[in-house]
Design a protein around this motif. Structure first.
Motif, PDB file in Angstrom:
ATOM      1  N   ASN A  52       0.987  -1.302  -0.111  1.00  0.00           N
ATOM      2  CA  ASN A  52      -0.089   0.041   0.091  1.00  0.00           C
ATOM      3  C   ASN A  52       0.816   1.237   0.071  1.00  0.00           C
ATOM      4  O   ASN A  52       0.160   2.475  -0.113  1.00  0.00           O
ATOM      5  CB  ASN A  52      -1.057   0.101   1.117  1.00  0.00           C
ATOM      6  N   SER A  53       2.120   0.972   0.236  1.00  0.00           N
ATOM      7  CA  SER A  53       2.962   2.312   0.117  1.00  0.00           C
ATOM      8  C   SER A  53       4.201   1.973  -0.479  1.00  0.00           C
ATOM      9  O   SER A  53       4.811   1.044  -0.577  1.00  0.00           O
ATOM     10  CB  SER A  53       3.267   2.906   1.532  1.00  0.00           C
ATOM     11  N   VAL A  54       4.792   3.098  -1.484  1.00  0.00           N
ATOM     12  CA  VAL A  54       6.172   2.971  -2.212  1.00  0.00           C
ATOM     13  C   VAL A  54       6.498   4.265  -2.102  1.00  0.00           C
ATOM     14  O   VAL A  54       6.244   5.189  -2.334  1.00  0.00           O
ATOM     15  CB  VAL A  54       5.559   2.571  -3.544  1.00  0.00           C
ATOM     16  N   SER A  55       7.773   4.269  -1.725  1.00  0.00           N
ATOM     17  CA  SER A  55       8.749   5.326  -1.520  1.00  0.00           C
ATOM     18  C   SER A  55       9.981   5.260  -2.146  1.00  0.00           C
ATOM     19  O   SER A  55      10.830   4.265  -1.904  1.00  0.00           O
ATOM     20  CB  SER A  55       8.931   5.887  -0.127  1.00  0.00           C
ATOM     21  N   TYR A  56      10.563   5.987  -3.171  1.00  0.00           N
ATOM     22  CA  TYR A  56      11.972   6.167  -3.501  1.00  0.00           C
ATOM     23  C   TYR A  56      12.913   7.488  -2.941  1.00  0.00           C
ATOM     24  O   TYR A  56      12.621   8.290  -2.599  1.00  0.00           O
ATOM     25  CB  TYR A  56      11.943   6.382  -5.165  1.00  0.00           C
ATOM     26  N   VAL A  57      14.094   6.696  -2.431  1.00  0.00           N
ATOM     27  CA  VAL A  57      14.861   7.661  -1.606  1.00  0.00           C
ATOM     28  C   VAL A  57      16.167   7.759  -2.788  1.00  0.00           C
ATOM     29  O   VAL A  57      16.896   6.669  -3.016  1.00  0.00           O
ATOM     30  CB  VAL A  57      15.261   6.956  -0.636  1.00  0.00           C
ATOM     31  N   ASP A  58      16.159   8.892  -3.242  1.00  0.00           N
ATOM     32  CA  ASP A  58      17.214   8.961  -4.188  1.00  0.00           C
ATOM     33  C   ASP A  58      18.747   8.975  -3.959  1.00  0.00           C
ATOM     34  O   ASP A  58      19.467   8.414  -4.523  1.00  0.00           O
ATOM     35  CB  ASP A  58      17.031  10.753  -4.947  1.00  0.00           C
ATOM     36  N   SER A  59      19.181   9.181  -2.683  1.00  0.00           N
ATOM     37  CA  SER A  59      20.377   9.317  -2.134  1.00  0.00           C
ATOM     38  C   SER A  59      20.896   7.890  -1.934  1.00  0.00           C
ATOM     39  O   SER A  59      22.130   7.610  -2.071  1.00  0.00           O
ATOM     40  CB  SER A  59      20.578   9.889  -0.684  1.00  0.00           C
ATOM     41  N   GLU A  60      19.975   6.708  -1.999  1.00  0.00           N
ATOM     42  CA  GLU A  60      20.360   5.352  -1.750  1.00  0.00           C
ATOM     43  C   GLU A  60      19.895   4.559  -3.059  1.00  0.00           C
ATOM     44  O   GLU A  60      20.347   3.429  -3.320  1.00  0.00           O
ATOM     45  CB  GLU A  60      19.526   4.864  -0.786  1.00  0.00           C
ATOM     46  N   ASP A  61      19.131   5.324  -3.974  1.00  0.00           N
ATOM     47  CA  ASP A  61      18.560   4.730  -5.281  1.00  0.00           C
ATOM     48  C   ASP A  61      17.861   3.312  -4.511  1.00  0.00           C
ATOM     49  O   ASP A  61      18.197   2.361  -5.212  1.00  0.00           O
ATOM     50  CB  ASP A  61      19.868   4.316  -6.065  1.00  0.00           C
ATOM     51  N   ALA A  62      17.146   3.624  -3.852  1.00  0.00           N
ATOM     52  CA  ALA A  62      16.400   2.545  -3.003  1.00  0.00           C
ATOM     53  C   ALA A  62      14.726   2.555  -3.052  1.00  0.00           C
ATOM     54  O   ALA A  62      14.530   3.818  -3.163  1.00  0.00           O
ATOM     55  CB  ALA A  62      16.898   2.262  -1.810  1.00  0.00           C
ATOM     56  N   ILE A  63      14.038   1.345  -3.145  1.00  0.00           N
ATOM     57  CA  ILE A  63      12.603   1.522  -3.110  1.00  0.00           C
ATOM     58  C   ILE A  63      12.140   0.995  -1.734  1.00  0.00           C
ATOM     59  O   ILE A  63      12.756  -0.131  -1.392  1.00  0.00           O
ATOM     60  CB  ILE A  63      12.021   1.018  -4.425  1.00  0.00           C
ATOM     61  N   TYR A  64      11.467   1.659  -1.171  1.00  0.00           N
ATOM     62  CA  TYR A  64      10.656   1.038   0.130  1.00  0.00           C
ATOM     63  C   TYR A  64       9.391   0.895  -0.253  1.00  0.00           C
ATOM     64  O   TYR A  64       8.738   1.613  -0.619  1.00  0.00           O
ATOM     65  CB  TYR A  64      11.018   2.133   1.146  1.00  0.00           C
ATOM     66  N   VAL A  65       8.845  -0.403   0.287  1.00  0.00           N
ATOM     67  CA  VAL A  65       7.448  -0.848   0.067  1.00  0.00           C
ATOM     68  C   VAL A  65       6.998  -1.302   1.360  1.00  0.00           C
ATOM     69  O   VAL A  65       7.716  -1.940   1.987  1.00  0.00           O
ATOM     70  CB  VAL A  65       7.349  -1.847  -1.114  1.00  0.00           C
ATOM     71  N   THR A  66       5.669  -1.233   1.517  1.00  0.00           N
ATOM     72  CA  THR A  66       5.082  -1.575   2.814  1.00  0.00           C
ATOM     73  C   THR A  66       3.919  -2.399   2.401  1.00  0.00           C
ATOM     74  O   THR A  66       3.091  -2.337   1.713  1.00  0.00           O
ATOM     75  CB  THR A  66       4.429  -0.422   3.729  1.00  0.00           C
ATOM     76  N   SER A  67       4.147  -3.684   3.022  1.00  0.00           N
ATOM     77  CA  SER A  67       3.095  -4.678   2.970  1.00  0.00           C
ATOM     78  C   SER A  67       1.904  -4.584   4.114  1.00  0.00           C
ATOM     79  O   SER A  67       2.242  -5.065   5.114  1.00  0.00           O
ATOM     80  CB  SER A  67       3.650  -6.274   2.720  1.00  0.00           C
ATOM     81  N   ARG A  68       0.876  -4.454   3.812  1.00  0.00           N
ATOM     82  CA  ARG A  68      -0.066  -4.073   4.859  1.00  0.00           C
ATOM     83  C   ARG A  68      -0.347  -5.702   5.680  1.00  0.00           C
ATOM     84  O   ARG A  68      -0.190  -5.452   6.945  1.00  0.00           O
ATOM     85  CB  ARG A  68      -1.328  -3.568   4.406  1.00  0.00           C
ATOM     86  N   TRP A  69      -0.890  -6.564   4.966  1.00  0.00           N
ATOM     87  CA  TRP A  69      -1.065  -7.836   5.857  1.00  0.00           C
ATOM     88  C   TRP A  69       0.135  -8.477   6.344  1.00  0.00           C
ATOM     89  O   TRP A  69       0.122  -9.501   7.101  1.00  0.00           O
ATOM     90  CB  TRP A  69      -1.810  -8.825   4.710  1.00  0.00           C
ATOM     91  N   MET A  70       1.447  -8.103   5.598  1.00  0.00           N
ATOM     92  CA  MET A  70       2.606  -8.765   6.282  1.00  0.00           C
ATOM     93  C   MET A  70       3.371  -8.012   7.352  1.00  0.00           C
ATOM     94  O   MET A  70       4.143  -8.345   8.019  1.00  0.00           O
ATOM     95  CB  MET A  70       3.581  -9.246   5.247  1.00  0.00           C
ATOM     96  N   ASP A  71       2.856  -6.752   7.615  1.00  0.00           N
ATOM     97  CA  ASP A  71       3.388  -5.938   8.533  1.00  0.00           C
ATOM     98  C   ASP A  71       4.795  -5.580   8.364  1.00  0.00           C
ATOM     99  O   ASP A  71       5.552  -5.587   9.196  1.00  0.00           O
ATOM    100  CB  ASP A  71       3.145  -6.262   9.894  1.00  0.00           C
ATOM    101  N   ALA A  72       5.197  -5.359   7.231  1.00  0.00           N
ATOM    102  CA  ALA A  72       6.572  -5.298   6.669  1.00  0.00           C
ATOM    103  C   ALA A  72       6.891  -4.012   5.881  1.00  0.00           C
ATOM    104  O   ALA A  72       6.222  -3.990   5.106  1.00  0.00           O
ATOM    105  CB  ALA A  72       7.100  -6.584   5.887  1.00  0.00           C
TER     106      ALA A  72
END
Length: 222
Positions: free
Chosen positions: A49-69
Motif C-alpha cells: 500500500n506504500s511505495v517510496s523512492y529515496v534518491d540518495s540510496e537509489d532504493a525503493i521502500y515498500v510496505t506490505s499491509r497484511w505482512m506488517d513489513a
C-alpha cells in the motif's frame, strides 16, 4: 515516484515481484486478507500500500499491509536488502531479533501505511488492527542499517483513541510538525512535536481523505 527511467507508463520497468523475488515463503499472511479483499472471491496476501523512492540510496521502500513489513529494495538490481518488522524481519526490536509472536501480531505496527521515508527513518500511520483495543496512531521510527536496530522516536495517538480501518497518512513538515490524515475518520490535522494541535479540518459526511501533499508556498505566511 521519483525513480529515474521509471515514470513512463508506456514502458514500465519491473524491479521486484513478491512471488519471484521475495526471499522467504511469500504465502504467509494475516487472516485479515481473507475478509478485507478488494476483489470478491480473491485473497490479496501482500497488499503493498506504500511505495517510496529515496534518491540518495537509489532504493525503493515498500510496505506490505497484511505482512506488517517494510521492505528495502535496491532499484538497480531488484534485490531485497532487508525487511523491518513482520514475521521475517531482520531488525532487532525490544532486545530480540524478529520478535514475532502470534500470526498477524506485528511488534511495531499492525496493518499500517508508510507515508514519509528518508535514509534512516520514516513515518508510519499505524492503523492498529491488532492492538488489544483497536485504535490508530502515528509513529516516527529511526533505524540503523549497520546494526539492524530500530527505535521509536515519536508517537501520537488519536485524541479519542478512535480507529481508522482504511488508509491513513502522516508526513513530517519542515517545521518539525506532523500532518496527519485520519482517513477513515474524515479528519486532517497538524500537530507539534509537543502534541499540540495547530489546526484541524473535518470533512463532510462520507468523505474520506487519503494521501496528502505538503505545499510549501501555501504553508508560508505572507
Amino acid at each position: 515516484q521519483g525513480a529515474p527511467d521509471m515514470a513512463d507508463p508506456e514502458n514500465p520497468t519491473e524491479v521486484f515481484g513478491m512471488i519471484d523475488d521475495y526471499p522467504q515463503d511469500p504465502f504467509w499472511t494475516c487472516s485479515h486478507m481473507q475478509v478485507d479483499s478488494f476483489v470478491p472471491g480473491y485473497n490479496e496476501w501482500s497488499h503493498f500500500n506504500s511505495v517510496s523512492y529515496v534518491d540518495s540510496e537509489d532504493a525503493i521502500y515498500v510496505t506490505s499491509r497484511w505482512m506488517d513489513a517494510l521492505i528495502k529494495i535496491d532499484r538497480a538490481t531488484g534485490v531485497q536488502e532487508w525487511q523491518l518488522n513482520g514475521k521475517y524481519g531482520d531488525f532487532t526490536i525490544n532486545g530480540a531479533t524478529n520478535p514475532w509472536r502470534d500470526v498477524g501480531d506485528g511488534d511495531l505496527w499492525s496493518h499500517g501505511h508508510m507515508s514519509h521515508m528518508w535514509a534512516d527513518g520514516f513515518m508510519m500511520f499505524d492503523n492498529g488492527d491488532h492492538r488489544s483495543v483497536e485504535a490508530s496512531r502515528v509513529v516516527e521510527y529511526s533505524f540503523d542499517e549497520a546494526s539492524k536496530t530500530v527505535e521509536e522516536v515519536w508517537s501520537y495517538d488519536h485524541p479519542t483513541n478512535a480507529f481508522s480501518l482504511l488508509l491513513g497518512d502522516a508526513r513530517k513538515l519542515p517545521s518539525g510538525n506532523v500532518m496527519i490524515t485520519w482517513s477513515g475518520l474524515g479528519n486532517l490535522v497538524e500537530v507539534t512535536q509537543d502534541k499540540e494541535i495547530v489546526w484541524s479540518v473535518q470533512t463532510g459526511l462520507g468523505a474520506v481523505v487519503s494521501r496528502v501533499v505538503f505545499i510549501d508556498d501555501l504553508y508560508a505566511p505572507t
